[in-house]
Design a protein around this motif. Structure first.
Motif, PDB file in Angstrom:
ATOM      1  N   LEU A 284      59.753  87.979  73.360  1.00  0.00           N
ATOM      2  CA  LEU A 284      58.901  88.320  72.217  1.00  0.00           C
ATOM      3  C   LEU A 284      59.681  88.706  70.962  1.00  0.00           C
ATOM      4  O   LEU A 284      59.670  87.954  69.994  1.00  0.00           O
ATOM      5  CB  LEU A 284      57.925  89.460  72.580  1.00  0.00           C
ATOM      6  N   GLU A 330      53.004  88.413  67.004  1.00  0.00           N
ATOM      7  CA  GLU A 330      54.045  87.393  67.198  1.00  0.00           C
ATOM      8  C   GLU A 330      54.269  86.551  65.945  1.00  0.00           C
ATOM      9  O   GLU A 330      55.405  86.205  65.602  1.00  0.00           O
ATOM     10  CB  GLU A 330      53.674  86.499  68.375  1.00  0.00           C
ATOM     11  N   GLU A 334      57.799  86.139  63.687  1.00  0.00           N
ATOM     12  CA  GLU A 334      58.431  84.862  63.355  1.00  0.00           C
ATOM     13  C   GLU A 334      58.638  84.733  61.848  1.00  0.00           C
ATOM     14  O   GLU A 334      59.681  84.232  61.389  1.00  0.00           O
ATOM     15  CB  GLU A 334      57.585  83.700  63.867  1.00  0.00           C
TER      16      GLU A 334
END
Length: 376
Positions: A284, A330, A334
């Motif tokens: 993660l 998430e 990113e």
């Protein structure tokens, strides 16, 4: 000596841990009456500071055009030049040859660490050319130092940008639905390699040691060539994160500090030493997020609470895995990775340029000081 009648004067206190090979790092800004007992004297422009304790660590600094009132600790020899160009004298006193001289006469029996009496510097010999040549030599070397310092300041600014983004996205704008977790569920923390002095011999391999973690980031000076045993898990690559598990500074400014390892192409393999932990994401969270998380005041304060020892401070090996944090979205992770990777790439370019500039400076310094290379 400091005159306490200065009253409400605001000062900047410099300890030996505040300076590293000519670069000024973390200092204490406080009132004069709050100055610790180690505070010795008010520093002037062109003063030269050299740590009298363990001179081989190269805690030296040149005071120039300070905007605040600087106070030096008793751990420094403070040199004020009378007849020699102060910059020229600074470069002479900080050559490897002179540092080796100070280290050789440091008395290891008077205290925990080897130290020397400042009178040694006052009574030592310094060859010097005519005034114009002194100025020219000082300018050549200081111009190189200024460019190195500029790159370091740029890297600091780039890191601050990353820290600001991290704080905005993951602290100030954290979401209520983010769940908490322990870092050990998302990273692996690997203790460095235990070694003895017998393994510290000339080699294509090198240990990444505690000295690799500087106030301003990763330092190649912390490499120690190594021929001893190690496991593959102890190997580090360019871009890996290592965290200091030991601290010798009085302010504990290194304990728990993360840095990103740089491979400057000198060694075949790099091996983390026992004073460090290698920290890598396993799921993660990404490396960029992990670095800035470990660089927060929250983690630093947490690390202080997990430390033990007096003269040598140790961080518990359970500290990193047990650290609690909020698990972000998430997609946001990113997005942060893409932006921060660009910052890290520029930092790496500046680091490599500084490596080249440092090599040029270190090659010129002894030759200019000895007169092997003359300038007019």
């Amino acid at each position: 000596t400091i005159n306490k009648n200065y009253g409400e004067l605001n000062i900047e206190y410099i300890d030996t841990s505040s300076v590293d090979k000519g670069h000024l790092g973390a200092t204490q800004k406080l009132k004069l009456e709050e100055a610790p007992s180690r505070a010795k004297r008010i520093l002037k422009d062109n003063d030269i500071l050299i740590s009298t304790v363990r001179p081989n660590l190269k805690h030296f600094f040149f005071v120039e055009k300070s905007k605040t009132t600087l106070i030096g600790s008793t751990g420094f020899a403070v040199i004020s030049s009378k007849k020699i160009n102060p910059r020229f004298l600074y470069y002479y006193l900080t050559t490897d040859k002179y540092t080796d001289f100070l280290s050789s006469i440091a008395d290891a029996h008077t205290s925990t660490y080897p130290s020397f009496n400042p009178n040694v510097i006052e009574n030592s010999f310094c060859p010097y050319p005519k005034e114009d040549e002194q100025k020219f030599i000082a300018k050549i070397l200081s111009d190189l130092d200024s460019k190195i310092e500029l790159n370091q300041q740029m890297n600091k600014s780039l890191e601050v940008i990353g820290q600001i983004l991290f704080k905005k996205w993951f602290v100030d704008e954290k979401k209520e639905d983010w769940k908490g977790g322990k870092l050990g569920d998302y990273v692996e923390s690997i203790s460095g390699c235990s070694y003895t002095s017998e393994g510290l011999e000339s080699s294509e391999n090198a240990l990444v040691t505690l000295k690799s973690i500087g106030i301003n980031g990763f330092k190649q000076e912390g490499f120690k060539e190594y021929t001893g045993d190690y496991n593959n898990k102890h190997l580090v690559q360019d871009g890996d994160i290592v965290v200091a598990h030991t601290d010798l500074t009085q302010n504990r400014i290194i304990l728990g500090k993360p840095v990103i390892v740089r491979d400057f192409g000198k060694y075949k393999k790099m091996i983390a030493s026992m004073d460090l932990s290698i920290v890598r994401p396993t799921k993660l969270i990404n490396k960029s997020y992990l670095f800035y998380l470990l660089n927060t005041d929250v983690f630093h304060g947490y690390a202080q609470g997990c430390a033990n020892g007096t003269t040598v401070i140790h961080l518990s090996r359970k500290a990193i895995p047990e650290f609690s944090f909020l698990i972000p979205d998430e997609k946001l992770l990113e997005k942060f990775k893409i932006l921060s990777d660009n910052l890290f790439n520029q930092i790496r370019i500046n680091d490599l340029q500084n490596q080249t500039l440092s090599k040029i400076r270190d090659a010129l310094l002894p030759k200019l000081m000895s007169g092997e290379i003359r300038v007019r």
